[in-house]
Design a protein around this motif. Structure first.
Motif, PDB file in Angstrom:
ATOM      1  N   VAL A  90      34.786  48.797  45.720  1.00 54.25           N
ATOM      2  CA  VAL A  90      36.115  49.089  45.188  1.00 54.25           C
ATOM      3  C   VAL A  90      36.301  48.109  44.026  1.00 54.25           C
ATOM      4  N   PRO A  91      36.085  48.564  42.782  1.00 58.44           N
ATOM      5  CA  PRO A  91      35.996  47.649  41.629  1.00 58.44           C
ATOM      6  C   PRO A  91      37.351  47.149  41.130  1.00 58.44           C
ATOM      7  N   VAL A  92      37.789  46.022  41.698  1.00 56.33           N
ATOM      8  CA  VAL A  92      39.049  45.414  41.284  1.00 56.33           C
ATOM      9  C   VAL A  92      38.801  43.998  40.759  1.00 56.33           C
ATOM     10  N   GLY A  93      37.623  43.792  40.161  1.00 55.47           N
ATOM     11  CA  GLY A  93      37.266  42.493  39.626  1.00 55.47           C
ATOM     12  C   GLY A  93      37.461  42.417  38.131  1.00 55.47           C
ATOM     13  N   THR A  94      36.694  41.546  37.494  1.00 55.91           N
ATOM     14  CA  THR A  94      36.829  41.311  36.058  1.00 55.91           C
ATOM     15  C   THR A  94      35.976  42.280  35.248  1.00 55.91           C
ATOM     16  N   GLY A  95      34.658  42.245  35.447  1.00 55.64           N
ATOM     17  CA  GLY A  95      33.775  43.093  34.650  1.00 55.64           C
ATOM     18  C   GLY A  95      33.497  44.445  35.273  1.00 55.64           C
ATOM     19  N   ASN A  96      33.293  44.451  36.606  1.00 58.85           N
ATOM     20  CA  ASN A  96      32.999  45.685  37.356  1.00 58.85           C
ATOM     21  C   ASN A  96      31.850  46.476  36.727  1.00 58.85           C
ATOM     22  N   ASP A  97      30.784  45.778  36.365  1.00 62.78           N
ATOM     23  CA  ASP A  97      29.696  46.429  35.633  1.00 62.78           C
ATOM     24  C   ASP A  97      28.744  47.210  36.519  1.00 62.78           C
ATOM     25  N   PHE A  98      28.535  46.776  37.757  1.00 62.01           N
ATOM     26  CA  PHE A  98      27.566  47.450  38.610  1.00 62.01           C
ATOM     27  C   PHE A  98      27.887  48.934  38.766  1.00 62.01           C
ATOM     28  N   VAL A  99      29.152  49.279  39.019  1.00 59.98           N
ATOM     29  CA  VAL A  99      29.501  50.679  39.276  1.00 59.98           C
ATOM     30  C   VAL A  99      29.436  51.537  38.019  1.00 59.98           C
ATOM     31  N   ARG A 100      29.419  50.933  36.823  1.00 58.40           N
ATOM     32  CA  ARG A 100      29.353  51.716  35.589  1.00 58.40           C
ATOM     33  C   ARG A 100      28.059  52.531  35.515  1.00 58.40           C
ATOM     34  N   THR A 101      27.005  52.033  36.130  1.00 61.89           N
ATOM     35  CA  THR A 101      25.731  52.759  36.149  1.00 61.89           C
ATOM     36  C   THR A 101      25.895  54.111  36.835  1.00 61.89           C
ATOM     37  N   PHE A 102      26.784  54.163  37.816  1.00 62.06           N
ATOM     38  CA  PHE A 102      26.973  55.384  38.590  1.00 62.06           C
ATOM     39  C   PHE A 102      28.184  56.184  38.138  1.00 62.06           C
ATOM     40  N   SER A 103      29.186  55.493  37.619  1.00 60.94           N
ATOM     41  CA  SER A 103      30.446  56.180  37.315  1.00 60.94           C
ATOM     42  C   SER A 103      31.228  55.452  36.237  1.00 60.94           C
ATOM     43  N   PRO A 104      30.920  55.709  34.969  1.00 58.36           N
ATOM     44  CA  PRO A 104      31.657  55.057  33.887  1.00 58.36           C
ATOM     45  C   PRO A 104      33.139  55.421  33.851  1.00 58.36           C
TER      46      PRO A 104
END
Length: 305
Positions: A90-104
């Motif tokens: 659940v991307p509620v951080g600063t960069g949240n880059d890991f999930v961008r690979t799967f769902s920009p």
């Protein structure tokens, strides 16, 4: 299956966490699923929660990393070796880059879709006693993250893309470099001074920089990129392509860029260097890096099936 939400209250900002616990409770209770909510209290706490709760259960447990890439890293580090553990983000951080690979497009924020998610086996990468699932950076990149970390202690405005751009600008005048040697599993050895180095399992970092456009987190391969020292003018053109993910497509960059794919590598720094592992800074002399194919199970939201 039990659903465990691990919230890092120090990641992101107050707005990103506003009402999160209540939203989790409402959605879980409406769907009738068993769930628990934990708040991390110190570095490494998320990893320990995953290990402890996995050991207690004979059934599958899905752990939701509610934070940024550092929180994801801790949850993954706890999940490696736990066969009954899945992780979600659940991307509620600063960069949240890991999930961008799967769902920009940010669909990971839908809790309904998260609870109806399906697992995908992806690779983890060991780096000494640590693990990562997104990226390990050395040189200019890690200096930027270190700068952001120090500035964040002074201002809560230092978040996301804005923070990364400020960090880049401040280090642009220093142009920090790293002296290293890297031995690959095919016998090739690379030595010298480099402006930046990136060992990539995922595609993005730095709040949206598409640093490794060809990386796939489930292919058993690590994408490795080195950039040799260059003038500030050249660097400006390179960083623009680096952000867009087109660096390897440009003939102009070939003079400065070395690209490899590998499964294992040993990298040694002289002297000890600051290294950024999934957004967190550590200092070390060397790392034995190895891809662990399918080592962890990532639950993808329903809309990403």
């Amino acid at each position: 299956m039990k659903h465990i939400f691990i919230i890092n209250p120090e990641s992101g900002n107050a707005k990103s966490h506003e009402g999160l616990e209540n939203r989790i409770s409402v959605v879980c209770e409406s769907l009738g699923v068993e769930y628990s909510i934990f708040y991390t209290e110190h570095p490494g706490h998320a990893e320990q929660i995953v290990k402890d709760e996995s050991a207690k259960s004979s059934d599958k447990v899905r752990f939701y990393a509610c934070g940024g890439d550092g929180t994801v890293n801790e949850v993954v580090s706890g999940a490696v070796g736990c066969e009954n553990a899945e992780f979600a983000v659940v991307p509620v951080g600063t960069g949240n880059d890991f999930v961008r690979t799967f769902s920009p497009d940010g669909s990971f924020l839908s809790l309904d879709d998260q609870l109806s998610g399906t697992p995908l086996r992806i690779d983890a990468v060991s780096a000494g006693e640590r693990f990562f699932v997104n990226m390990l950076n050395v040189g200019f990149d890690s200096a930027v993250v270190d700068t952001i970390s120090r500035l964040r202690d002074k201002s809560r405005l230092m978040r996301g893309n804005f923070a990364y751009i400020i960090g880049v600008l401040l280090n642009f005048f220093k142009m920090p470099k790293t002296t290293l040697s890297c031995e690959f599993d095919d016998g090739e050895k690379l030595e010298g001074e480099f402006l930046l180095s990136a060992f990539s399992n995922g595609k993005y970092y730095g709040g949206g920089f598409k640093a490794a456009a060809s990386a796939e987190p489930d292919d058993g391969i690590l994408d490795v990129l080195f950039v040799r020292p260059c003038s500030r003018l050249v660097f400006l053109s390179l960083i623009s392509m680096y952000k867009k993910g087109t660096l390897l497509e440009s003939k102009r960059s070939l003079k400065y860029v070395v690209f490899k794919k590998c499964r294992k590598a040993k990298v040694t720094f002289s002297p000890d260097s600051y290294v950024c592992i999934d957004g967190e800074i550590v200092s070390d002399h060397s790392f034995d890096i190895e891809v662990l194919p399918g080592a962890v199970s990532l639950s993808l939201p329903r809309s990403k099936k």
